[in-house]
Write a protein that holds these residues in place. Structure first.
Motif, PDB file in Angstrom:
ATOM      1  N   UNK A 186       7.216 -17.995  -7.581  1.00  0.00           N
ATOM      2  CA  UNK A 186       8.036 -18.565  -8.500  1.00  0.00           C
ATOM      3  C   UNK A 186       8.547 -19.787  -7.993  1.00  0.00           C
ATOM      4  N   UNK A 187       9.478 -20.481  -8.758  1.00  0.00           N
ATOM      5  CA  UNK A 187      10.100 -21.754  -8.101  1.00  0.00           C
ATOM      6  C   UNK A 187      11.264 -21.350  -7.330  1.00  0.00           C
ATOM      7  N   UNK A 188      11.348 -21.781  -5.975  1.00  0.00           N
ATOM      8  CA  UNK A 188      12.282 -21.686  -5.160  1.00  0.00           C
ATOM      9  C   UNK A 188      11.880 -20.743  -4.039  1.00  0.00           C
ATOM     10  N   UNK A 189      10.785 -19.966  -4.040  1.00  0.00           N
ATOM     11  CA  UNK A 189      10.337 -18.825  -3.360  1.00  0.00           C
ATOM     12  C   UNK A 189       9.970 -19.206  -2.035  1.00  0.00           C
ATOM     13  N   UNK A 190      10.351 -18.627  -0.877  1.00  0.00           N
ATOM     14  CA  UNK A 190      10.132 -18.913   0.238  1.00  0.00           C
ATOM     15  C   UNK A 190       8.861 -18.037   1.101  1.00  0.00           C
ATOM     16  N   UNK A 191       8.245 -18.468   1.720  1.00  0.00           N
ATOM     17  CA  UNK A 191       7.137 -17.712   2.583  1.00  0.00           C
ATOM     18  C   UNK A 191       7.761 -17.070   3.443  1.00  0.00           C
ATOM     19  N   UNK A 192       7.497 -15.610   4.150  1.00  0.00           N
ATOM     20  CA  UNK A 192       8.156 -15.015   5.072  1.00  0.00           C
ATOM     21  C   UNK A 192       8.231 -16.072   6.363  1.00  0.00           C
ATOM     22  N   UNK A 193       8.880 -16.311   7.136  1.00  0.00           N
ATOM     23  CA  UNK A 193       9.048 -16.786   8.408  1.00  0.00           C
ATOM     24  C   UNK A 193       8.602 -16.107   9.505  1.00  0.00           C
ATOM     25  N   UNK A 194       8.230 -16.547  10.678  1.00  0.00           N
ATOM     26  CA  UNK A 194       8.136 -15.876  11.973  1.00  0.00           C
ATOM     27  C   UNK A 194       9.197 -14.901  12.243  1.00  0.00           C
ATOM     28  N   UNK A 195      10.391 -15.651  12.047  1.00  0.00           N
ATOM     29  CA  UNK A 195      11.836 -14.736  12.360  1.00  0.00           C
ATOM     30  C   UNK A 195      11.633 -13.273  11.626  1.00  0.00           C
ATOM     31  N   UNK A 196      11.395 -13.651  10.407  1.00  0.00           N
ATOM     32  CA  UNK A 196      11.326 -12.570   9.332  1.00  0.00           C
ATOM     33  C   UNK A 196      10.140 -11.259   9.724  1.00  0.00           C
ATOM     34  N   UNK A 197       9.146 -11.751  10.080  1.00  0.00           N
ATOM     35  CA  UNK A 197       8.051 -10.844  10.635  1.00  0.00           C
ATOM     36  C   UNK A 197       8.284 -10.292  11.907  1.00  0.00           C
ATOM     37  N   UNK A 198       9.135 -11.020  12.799  1.00  0.00           N
ATOM     38  CA  UNK A 198       9.562 -10.462  14.218  1.00  0.00           C
ATOM     39  C   UNK A 198      10.552  -9.459  14.051  1.00  0.00           C
ATOM     40  N   UNK A 199      11.582  -9.649  13.094  1.00  0.00           N
ATOM     41  CA  UNK A 199      12.636  -8.647  12.699  1.00  0.00           C
ATOM     42  C   UNK A 199      11.885  -7.400  12.198  1.00  0.00           C
ATOM     43  N   UNK A 200      11.082  -7.539  11.303  1.00  0.00           N
ATOM     44  CA  UNK A 200      10.359  -6.146  10.654  1.00  0.00           C
ATOM     45  C   UNK A 200       9.539  -5.637  11.734  1.00  0.00           C
ATOM     46  N   UNK A 201       8.962  -6.101  12.610  1.00  0.00           N
ATOM     47  CA  UNK A 201       7.993  -5.636  13.638  1.00  0.00           C
ATOM     48  C   UNK A 201       9.038  -4.707  14.679  1.00  0.00           C
ATOM     49  N   UNK A 202      10.026  -5.541  15.166  1.00  0.00           N
ATOM     50  CA  UNK A 202      10.978  -4.814  16.201  1.00  0.00           C
ATOM     51  C   UNK A 202      11.503  -3.775  15.451  1.00  0.00           C
ATOM     52  N   UNK A 203      12.041  -3.714  14.072  1.00  0.00           N
ATOM     53  CA  UNK A 203      12.943  -2.742  13.479  1.00  0.00           C
ATOM     54  C   UNK A 203      12.158  -1.413  13.409  1.00  0.00           C
ATOM     55  N   UNK A 204      10.898  -1.625  12.796  1.00  0.00           N
ATOM     56  CA  UNK A 204       9.951  -0.530  12.862  1.00  0.00           C
ATOM     57  C   UNK A 204       9.650   0.187  14.194  1.00  0.00           C
ATOM     58  N   UNK A 205       9.276  -0.655  15.348  1.00  0.00           N
ATOM     59  CA  UNK A 205       9.166  -0.114  16.607  1.00  0.00           C
ATOM     60  C   UNK A 205      10.444   0.544  17.056  1.00  0.00           C
ATOM     61  N   UNK A 206      11.714   0.188  16.493  1.00  0.00           N
ATOM     62  CA  UNK A 206      12.935   0.701  17.127  1.00  0.00           C
ATOM     63  C   UNK A 206      12.969   2.147  16.239  1.00  0.00           C
ATOM     64  N   UNK A 207      12.891   1.987  15.124  1.00  0.00           N
ATOM     65  CA  UNK A 207      12.792   3.142  14.090  1.00  0.00           C
ATOM     66  C   UNK A 207      11.784   4.323  14.725  1.00  0.00           C
ATOM     67  N   UNK A 208      10.750   3.935  15.203  1.00  0.00           N
ATOM     68  CA  UNK A 208       9.932   4.972  15.838  1.00  0.00           C
ATOM     69  C   UNK A 208      10.402   5.439  17.142  1.00  0.00           C
ATOM     70  N   UNK A 209      11.136   4.684  18.080  1.00  0.00           N
ATOM     71  CA  UNK A 209      11.727   5.218  19.015  1.00  0.00           C
ATOM     72  C   UNK A 209      12.641   6.026  18.829  1.00  0.00           C
ATOM     73  N   UNK A 210      13.697   5.670  17.761  1.00  0.00           N
ATOM     74  CA  UNK A 210      14.907   6.659  17.320  1.00  0.00           C
ATOM     75  C   UNK A 210      14.303   8.073  16.870  1.00  0.00           C
ATOM     76  N   UNK A 211      12.951   7.765  16.082  1.00  0.00           N
ATOM     77  CA  UNK A 211      12.653   9.254  15.672  1.00  0.00           C
ATOM     78  C   UNK A 211      12.046  10.129  16.870  1.00  0.00           C
ATOM     79  N   UNK A 212      11.587   9.494  17.888  1.00  0.00           N
ATOM     80  CA  UNK A 212      11.414  10.094  19.010  1.00  0.00           C
ATOM     81  C   UNK A 212      12.446  10.592  19.849  1.00  0.00           C
ATOM     82  N   UNK A 213      13.560   9.812  19.972  1.00  0.00           N
ATOM     83  CA  UNK A 213      14.789  10.112  20.540  1.00  0.00           C
ATOM     84  C   UNK A 213      15.234  11.505  19.779  1.00  0.00           C
ATOM     85  N   UNK A 214      15.131  11.405  18.435  1.00  0.00           N
ATOM     86  CA  UNK A 214      15.869  12.543  17.566  1.00  0.00           C
ATOM     87  C   UNK A 214      15.043  13.723  17.633  1.00  0.00           C
ATOM     88  N   UNK A 215      13.892  13.753  18.049  1.00  0.00           N
ATOM     89  CA  UNK A 215      13.089  14.802  18.615  1.00  0.00           C
ATOM     90  C   UNK A 215      13.710  15.361  19.972  1.00  0.00           C
TER      91      UNK A 215
END
Length: 126
Positions: A10-39
């Motif tokens: 749509x008008x004004x939509x922006x494609x995901x940037x590298x920073x956004x992709x890095x944030x998602x990847x880092x957050x998912x890794x941290x969530x997996x480590x957090x789950x392991x820490x919870x165990x």
């Protein structure tokens, strides 16, 4: 309306940037480590039942109810902040907001709940 404006979201939509992709990847890794820490915290919390080893020896007054409560809080309690903040991190990622810091804030909260359970268990065995 032209098809070129619909292809990009749509008008004004922006494609995901590298920073956004890095944030998602880092957050998912941290969530997996957090789950392991919870165990790990849950497993360690179950070992607090050994606080009752001196009970019944005649020298120690024990409150088995308090020890059981401490074990339950230490083994299951850390999952409250882990699941709550983990869900919040996912919501932030879906909304396009930065979420890498949410699992990092969760670690002290989960450790604090574990420490509270350990304190209850050890207090019941004194």
């Amino acid at each position: 309306m032209s098809t070129s404006s619909l292809e990009g979201g749509g008008p004004g939509a922006q494609a995901p940037t590298k920073d956004r992709t890095a944030d998602v990847v880092v957050t998912i890794i941290e969530l997996l480590l957090l789950f392991a820490g919870g165990l790990l915290l849950s497993f360690a919390g179950l070992f607090l039942v050994f606080a009752s080893d001196s009970c019944g020896s005649g020298t120690t007054d024990c409150s088995t109810g308090l020890i059981a409560l401490g074990v339950a809080v230490a083994a299951g309690g850390p999952w409250v902040p882990i699941l709550g903040m983990g869900g919040w991190a996912v919501v932030r990622m879906v909304r396009g907001r930065s979420a890498w810091w949410v699992p990092l804030v969760t670690v002290p909260a989960a450790c604090l709940v574990f420490a509270l359970g350990a304190a209850l268990a050890f207090n019941g065995a004194s």
